[in-house]
Design an enzyme around this catalytic site. Sequence first.
Site, PDB file in Angstrom:
ATOM      1  N   ASP A  37      29.639   9.540  41.481  1.00 48.57           N
ATOM      2  CA  ASP A  37      28.415   9.960  40.772  1.00 48.57           C
ATOM      3  C   ASP A  37      27.138   9.409  41.393  1.00 48.57           C
ATOM      4  O   ASP A  37      26.074  10.010  41.239  1.00 48.57           O
ATOM      5  CB  ASP A  37      28.489   9.673  39.258  1.00 48.57           C
ATOM      6  CG  ASP A  37      28.532   8.205  38.899  1.00 48.57           C
ATOM      7  OD1 ASP A  37      28.807   7.360  39.794  1.00 48.57           O
ATOM      8  OD2 ASP A  37      28.302   7.888  37.718  1.00 48.57           O
ATOM      9  N   SER A  68      27.390  -7.228  15.053  1.00 47.89           N
ATOM     10  CA  SER A  68      28.540  -6.474  15.525  1.00 47.89           C
ATOM     11  C   SER A  68      29.785  -6.902  14.765  1.00 47.89           C
ATOM     12  O   SER A  68      30.150  -8.091  14.780  1.00 47.89           O
ATOM     13  CB  SER A  68      28.750  -6.714  17.023  1.00 47.89           C
ATOM     14  OG  SER A  68      30.043  -6.250  17.370  1.00 47.89           O
ATOM     15  N   GLY A 128      36.697  -0.638  30.342  1.00 46.17           N
ATOM     16  CA  GLY A 128      36.250   0.364  31.305  1.00 46.17           C
ATOM     17  C   GLY A 128      36.201   1.754  30.689  1.00 46.17           C
ATOM     18  O   GLY A 128      36.122   2.748  31.390  1.00 46.17           O
ATOM     19  N   LEU A 129      36.252   1.823  29.352  1.00 43.72           N
ATOM     20  CA  LEU A 129      36.096   3.129  28.691  1.00 43.72           C
ATOM     21  C   LEU A 129      34.652   3.284  28.213  1.00 43.72           C
ATOM     22  O   LEU A 129      34.364   4.062  27.318  1.00 43.72           O
ATOM     23  CB  LEU A 129      37.081   3.269  27.529  1.00 43.72           C
ATOM     24  CG  LEU A 129      38.566   3.141  27.911  1.00 43.72           C
ATOM     25  CD1 LEU A 129      39.453   3.253  26.689  1.00 43.72           C
ATOM     26  CD2 LEU A 129      38.962   4.208  28.943  1.00 43.72           C
ATOM     27  N   SER A 131      32.237   1.121  26.753  1.00 44.46           N
ATOM     28  CA  SER A 131      31.674   0.704  25.472  1.00 44.46           C
ATOM     29  C   SER A 131      30.167   0.470  25.621  1.00 44.46           C
ATOM     30  O   SER A 131      29.415   0.721  24.676  1.00 44.46           O
ATOM     31  CB  SER A 131      32.377  -0.536  24.937  1.00 44.46           C
ATOM     32  OG  SER A 131      32.399  -1.535  25.915  1.00 44.46           O
ATOM     33  N   SER A 132      29.690   0.050  26.794  1.00 46.67           N
ATOM     34  CA  SER A 132      28.248  -0.205  26.906  1.00 46.67           C
ATOM     35  C   SER A 132      27.450   1.101  26.860  1.00 46.67           C
ATOM     36  O   SER A 132      26.453   1.191  26.135  1.00 46.67           O
ATOM     37  CB  SER A 132      27.914  -1.015  28.157  1.00 46.67           C
ATOM     38  OG  SER A 132      28.380  -0.368  29.309  1.00 46.67           O
ATOM     39  N   ASP A 176      28.869   8.059  32.921  1.00 47.06           N
ATOM     40  CA  ASP A 176      29.298   7.563  31.609  1.00 47.06           C
ATOM     41  C   ASP A 176      28.369   8.048  30.506  1.00 47.06           C
ATOM     42  O   ASP A 176      28.806   8.562  29.476  1.00 47.06           O
ATOM     43  CB  ASP A 176      29.320   6.027  31.593  1.00 47.06           C
ATOM     44  CG  ASP A 176      30.257   5.473  32.638  1.00 47.06           C
ATOM     45  OD1 ASP A 176      31.052   6.255  33.195  1.00 47.06           O
ATOM     46  OD2 ASP A 176      30.179   4.264  32.907  1.00 47.06           O
ATOM     47  N   TYR A 226      30.563  -3.752  42.016  1.00 46.09           N
ATOM     48  CA  TYR A 226      30.129  -2.368  41.858  1.00 46.09           C
ATOM     49  C   TYR A 226      28.849  -2.136  42.671  1.00 46.09           C
ATOM     50  O   TYR A 226      28.756  -1.185  43.451  1.00 46.09           O
ATOM     51  CB  TYR A 226      29.877  -2.080  40.363  1.00 46.09           C
ATOM     52  CG  TYR A 226      29.457  -0.665  40.082  1.00 46.09           C
ATOM     53  CD1 TYR A 226      30.396   0.309  39.776  1.00 46.09           C
ATOM     54  CD2 TYR A 226      28.120  -0.282  40.139  1.00 46.09           C
ATOM     55  CE1 TYR A 226      30.023   1.617  39.529  1.00 46.09           C
ATOM     56  CE2 TYR A 226      27.735   1.021  39.895  1.00 46.09           C
ATOM     57  CZ  TYR A 226      28.682   1.970  39.587  1.00 46.09           C
ATOM     58  OH  TYR A 226      28.312   3.261  39.348  1.00 46.09           O
TER      59      TYR A 226
END
Length: 389
Positions: A37, A68, A128-129, A131-132, A176, A226
């Site tokens: 990307d 939270s 790594g799904l 959440s941020s 994302d 990264y």
Amino acid sequence: MTKEELLREFEKTYGAGGEIATVFSPGRVNLIGEHTDYNGGHVFPCALTIGTYFAARKRTDTKVHFYSGNFPRQGVVERDIAADLEFNRRKGFSNYPMGMVWTYGKHGMKADCGFDVYIWGNIPNSSGLSSSASIELGMGKILNELFRFDVPNLQIALYGQYSENNYNGVNCGIMDQFAIAMGKKDCAMFLDTATLQYEYAPIELQGMKIVISCTNKKRGLADSKYNERRAECEEALSELQAKLPIKALGELTEEEFEANKDLIKDPVRIRRARHAVCENRRTIAAVELLKAGDIAGFGKLMNASHISLRDDYEVTGIELDTLAEESWKIEGCIGARMTGAGFGGCAVAIVKDEAVEQYIETVGRKYKEKIGYAADFYVVEIGDGTYVI
Ligand code: GLA
């Protein structure tokens, strides 16, 4: 979590009364097209039905409170739109939602009073799904609701990326935030990140499930690694530009790359760029196969994607390799690969219904034998992008 439960949790934290806005923002999984990307390539992610729930209410002062339900020991984290708007390392998770308040302000949409926010999510931590990004999009939507900003989801996605890049210091691409904003039930999105043109592709997995396995590895250096990969690709691109009139690695075919790769003066950078080029072509091919109903062919390209991320891009590591390689041995597993940035996080597999139980048992056992601690498994469903509840 139902809306009633969400409101109850909000009121338990902040007291009853007033107008309370509620939002759901999903997590995402990328089926193929990894580390493309930020190279002007294609991605093929979908939003999930797991995600993050938000409830929020305006205050009469300038304080912003975040609580939270996932980090109850941190209690209510206090920020301030007048005095504590900038990134603040000591304030932990609140930097993700606060980054959106800052970003909206930078784009002419200043919050004119403080507010209280309750957040709870069922995306596994550091999986790594995304959440941020889920929090960024959810917070953008909450700001819309509280202050009548009316920013459409695609624009919130761009603000989410802006916030992550400029407030949180991670040089991520658009995948994302886009997937989370624009997700659609039972569809993946085939997105060209160079133009932001996209189409929805129905995922009709008759007799199959999407199974996510989570390494549970601590992702210490993930952000800096990264950024390092991204810099390597940028350097390889500029070396190729000495001869080729291209703006991004995603413009090249495999053949064009092979014919010109010697312009890149370092073997490591050649491998990084080769991944970016080939993964993009693989993603385009995979979507074609899926449209033609060739799910087995799609699965093979998922496997090839993992191998390229393992050998050329070097972002997998023993944990993700074990999950993928053990998956490939299971009869009934159509394809498996790491998903997201890598360096830990999750793998994604397509598994036949009748094999799911055995898949989870066997891959789980082999993983624990080799790695020393357990992986977690989730059978997931594809859901809609960020919405008001
Ligand atoms: C992370 C980033 C995305 C993308 C993936 C790798 O999830 O946030 O922009 O680069 O890694 O494909």
